[in-house]
Design an enzyme around this catalytic site. Structure first.
Site, PDB file in Angstrom:
ATOM      1  N   HIS A 270     -32.434  73.412  -0.086  1.00  0.00           N
ATOM      2  CA  HIS A 270     -31.983  74.688  -0.911  1.00  0.00           C
ATOM      3  C   HIS A 270     -32.581  75.953  -0.404  1.00  0.00           C
ATOM      4  O   HIS A 270     -33.943  75.848   0.005  1.00  0.00           O
ATOM      5  CB  HIS A 270     -32.160  74.573  -2.633  1.00  0.00           C
ATOM      6  CG  HIS A 270     -33.810  74.320  -2.970  1.00  0.00           C
ATOM      7  ND1 HIS A 270     -34.631  73.530  -2.210  1.00  0.00           N
ATOM      8  CD2 HIS A 270     -34.292  75.068  -3.989  1.00  0.00           C
ATOM      9  CE1 HIS A 270     -35.727  73.462  -2.861  1.00  0.00           C
ATOM     10  NE2 HIS A 270     -35.609  74.487  -4.100  1.00  0.00           N
TER      11      HIS A 270
ATOM     12  N   HIS B 247     -39.613  81.642 -10.029  1.00  0.00           N
ATOM     13  CA  HIS B 247     -40.754  81.238  -8.978  1.00  0.00           C
ATOM     14  C   HIS B 247     -40.183  81.676  -7.633  1.00  0.00           C
ATOM     15  O   HIS B 247     -39.127  81.580  -7.287  1.00  0.00           O
ATOM     16  CB  HIS B 247     -41.455  79.907  -8.834  1.00  0.00           C
ATOM     17  CG  HIS B 247     -40.689  78.894  -8.379  1.00  0.00           C
ATOM     18  ND1 HIS B 247     -39.711  78.002  -8.994  1.00  0.00           N
ATOM     19  CD2 HIS B 247     -40.229  78.447  -7.157  1.00  0.00           C
ATOM     20  CE1 HIS B 247     -39.038  77.136  -8.682  1.00  0.00           C
ATOM     21  NE2 HIS B 247     -39.519  77.493  -7.039  1.00  0.00           N
TER      22      HIS B 247
ATOM     23  N   HIS C  92     -40.875  66.284  -7.273  1.00  0.00           N
ATOM     24  CA  HIS C  92     -39.583  66.486  -7.979  1.00  0.00           C
ATOM     25  C   HIS C  92     -38.730  65.101  -7.744  1.00  0.00           C
ATOM     26  O   HIS C  92     -38.640  64.566  -6.660  1.00  0.00           O
ATOM     27  CB  HIS C  92     -38.677  67.586  -7.607  1.00  0.00           C
ATOM     28  CG  HIS C  92     -39.246  69.006  -7.833  1.00  0.00           C
ATOM     29  ND1 HIS C  92     -39.912  69.042  -9.225  1.00  0.00           N
ATOM     30  CD2 HIS C  92     -39.852  70.012  -7.004  1.00  0.00           C
ATOM     31  CE1 HIS C  92     -40.275  70.531  -9.007  1.00  0.00           C
ATOM     32  NE2 HIS C  92     -40.086  70.827  -8.059  1.00  0.00           N
TER      33      HIS C  92
ATOM     34  N   TYR D  25     -47.133  74.099  -9.061  1.00  0.00           N
ATOM     35  CA  TYR D  25     -46.444  75.507  -9.535  1.00  0.00           C
ATOM     36  C   TYR D  25     -47.694  76.192 -10.024  1.00  0.00           C
ATOM     37  O   TYR D  25     -48.524  75.627 -10.829  1.00  0.00           O
ATOM     38  CB  TYR D  25     -45.496  75.572 -10.379  1.00  0.00           C
ATOM     39  CG  TYR D  25     -44.054  75.019  -9.985  1.00  0.00           C
ATOM     40  CD1 TYR D  25     -43.255  75.857  -9.212  1.00  0.00           C
ATOM     41  CD2 TYR D  25     -43.800  73.651 -10.101  1.00  0.00           C
ATOM     42  CE1 TYR D  25     -42.158  75.411  -9.065  1.00  0.00           C
ATOM     43  CE2 TYR D  25     -42.630  73.298  -9.515  1.00  0.00           C
ATOM     44  CZ  TYR D  25     -41.789  74.287  -9.018  1.00  0.00           C
ATOM     45  OH  TYR D  25     -40.433  73.553  -8.715  1.00  0.00           O
TER      46      TYR D  25
ATOM     47  N   GLU E 219     -44.704  78.791  -5.895  1.00  0.00           N
ATOM     48  CA  GLU E 219     -44.837  77.276  -5.607  1.00  0.00           C
ATOM     49  C   GLU E 219     -45.063  76.947  -4.253  1.00  0.00           C
ATOM     50  O   GLU E 219     -44.724  77.719  -3.265  1.00  0.00           O
ATOM     51  CB  GLU E 219     -43.478  76.864  -5.787  1.00  0.00           C
ATOM     52  CG  GLU E 219     -43.246  75.281  -5.371  1.00  0.00           C
ATOM     53  CD  GLU E 219     -41.862  74.800  -5.583  1.00  0.00           C
ATOM     54  OE1 GLU E 219     -41.596  73.597  -5.620  1.00  0.00           O
ATOM     55  OE2 GLU E 219     -41.105  75.459  -5.281  1.00  0.00           O
TER      56      GLU E 219
END
Length: 309
Positions: free
Chosen positions: A201, A216, A248, A257, A267
């Protein structure tokens, strides 16, 4: 191919409450390289392995958060093409002149339905990573200063109308949807992870009633061991940690985080897989979202869902 259009996240301008404290944190604890200051008092930073002049800009303000997020496009012709496509879609744009941001060319800015300011630009001065372009070493001394992330990787933004936001990123900017979370109704998309290349991403959005919120900014680490080292540095410097170290389910990334001195979450991220634009979107149902967020604990952390700037 997406890299012929938008290439990557290029910079974020972050609001901080006390500039001196923020500069100390981003430079000495996070380990970014300070590259300049401008007449308005903004301070510019890059990660050690980034070649462009800056990726993080700090501005002192009365409230924390994000002013804008910029994406670098292939060239000036591409910038003109996107400006025209945005206009055709009825999205108002503002053209900011070269030099308005240090060492950066003309920028085209527009407001998302989520309330966030996004801008596109084609040129930024290359300052290098401190190593030669012929026979370089794999790292330099700056890579050992503080947490020392490799690059500014992505941002997660909270705001309303993310279905409309997705259409802009997919239909106009050429991103593709990598993963999503469906709401309790099993139909509404409540969270989106979008890529413009082969990263898992480059930007993500969560549906939220308040517009223009920052969840974040994320910084890429070389390895899981570097993420753990970042956790040690956070503890040594009494940095408040939100989640982690953990992994994750969504994106498969390994993470910590934490908060900067102004309360902006950041992060330290490593891993994830490498999708292609023809990959089928991965869907997470609401009941599995705890695993998506924190796979080992299968837990929805309340602070993660509710605290934004």
């Amino acid at each position: 191919m997406a890299l012929e259009g938008v290439m990557r996240p290029g910079h974020a301008q972050i609001r901080v409450l006390e500039l001196d404290a923020a500069v100390h944190f981003y430079r000495d604890v996070l380990g970014l390289v300070e590259t300049g200051r401008d007449a308005s008092g903004r301070v510019y930073f890059k990660c050690w392995d980034e070649r462009d002049h800056h990726s993080i800009v700090l501005r002192e303000a009365e409230s924390a958060g994000i002013d804008f997020l910029g994406f670098k496009v292939r060239d000036d012709a591409t910038l003109d093409r996107f400006e025209a496509k945005l206009a055709e879609a009825g999205i108002a744009t503002t053209s900011l002149p070269a030099g308005d941001l240090l060492e950066t060319g003309r920028r085209v800015r527009f407001t998302l339905p989520s309330g966030h300011e996004i801008e596109l630009y084609a040129t930024k001065t290359s300052v290098g990573n401190g190593m030669p372009m012929v026979n370089p070493a794999p790292w330099n001394e700056q890579s050992e200063t503080g947490i020392a992330p490799v690059r500014f990787d992505h941002a997660l933004l909270y705001g309303p109308n993310i279905a409309d936001v997705k259409r802009i990123f997919v239909d106009i900017l050429g991103f593709y949807l990598v993963e999503r979370v469906l709401g309790p109704d099993g139909e509404t998309e409540t969270a989106l992870w979008l890529s413009c290349g082969q990263k898992v991403h480059d930007i993500a959005f969560v549906e939220h009633p308040e517009p223009g919120k920052l969840h974040h900014c994320s910084f890429l680490m070389d390895s899981w061991e570097k993420v753990l080292r970042a956790g040690d540095i956070m503890s040594k410097n009494e940095i408040s940690v939100d989640i982690g170290p953990t992994r994750h389910g969504i994106t498969r990334g390994c993470t910590i985080y934490a908060w900067d001195p102004s309360g902006n979450r950041f992060e330290t991220f490593q891993g994830g897989y490498y999708p292609y634009p023809d990959y089928e979107t991965i869907t997470w149902t609401w009941d599995a979202f705890p695993q998506g967020l924190d796979y080992p604990q299968r837990k929805l952390h309340e602070s993660f869902l509710s605290i934004v700037t």
